[in-house]
Design an enzyme around this catalytic site. Sequence first.
Site: not given
Ligand code: GRF
Length: 219
Positions: A100, A119
């Site tokens: 993030m 994404h």
């Molecule tokens: C995912 O849905 C991705 O697309 C978004 O954040 C989420 C992360 O999920 N950017 P994780 O940490 O892989 O479970």
Amino acid sequence: MTTTSGASGSSRIPIAVLISGSGSNLQSLVDAQEALESYEIVVVISDRPDVQGLDRAHDADIASEVVDWNLFESRVSFSDAICDVAERHGARGLVLAGFMRILSSNAINRFTDAIINVHPSLLPAFPGAHAVENALAYGVATTGITVHFVDEQVDHGPIISQESVMVRPDDDAASLHSRIQQVEHHLLPLAVAAFAQGNLTVDGRHVRWGTSTPETEKR
Ligand code: GRF
């Protein structure tokens, strides 16, 4: 400019996976790496301590490091630290799996056409950190997933693969995101494998698949 990413040959391409949270996409990459035989996760890097993704790395016997965003004075120094860790472990690509933070251009230059992001929308619709909520609020009937190379702009680089997900009338953000993630867990490892096989060529905004395509990879 046209560049072929990753590399061909029999040896696996070392990659670093960057996370910020639960790491379910990391888990999908871990679970698929033996079958796909093209990439090896050499390090998991988190921008914060105490996230579930770090436990997943530990359970999978993969090295992990925290590059704590809060300890850096600038995005540039943070991005350089991420690249330093990845390079120290021999990584030749970075996969942003629920990471993030925005990497600065110095990272893009150090890993040219070698940073992949997943994404939860059909870009260019709904970039940013609240893609699922924003798609629901807009009232779209279809949203989806985009896997793309990272460039200097947020959620913008050349698109590797996309898949749509229907929005149901009774969806809330959690239910929709859950179905989106099921598709992410399929698309992301295939894209990383294609990158690692040298099967993706970047030509401007376009990514050309070589010997396989997203469709044939799904079968
Ligand atoms: C995912 O849905 C991705 O697309 C978004 O954040 C989420 C992360 O999920 N950017 P994780 O940490 O892989 O479970």
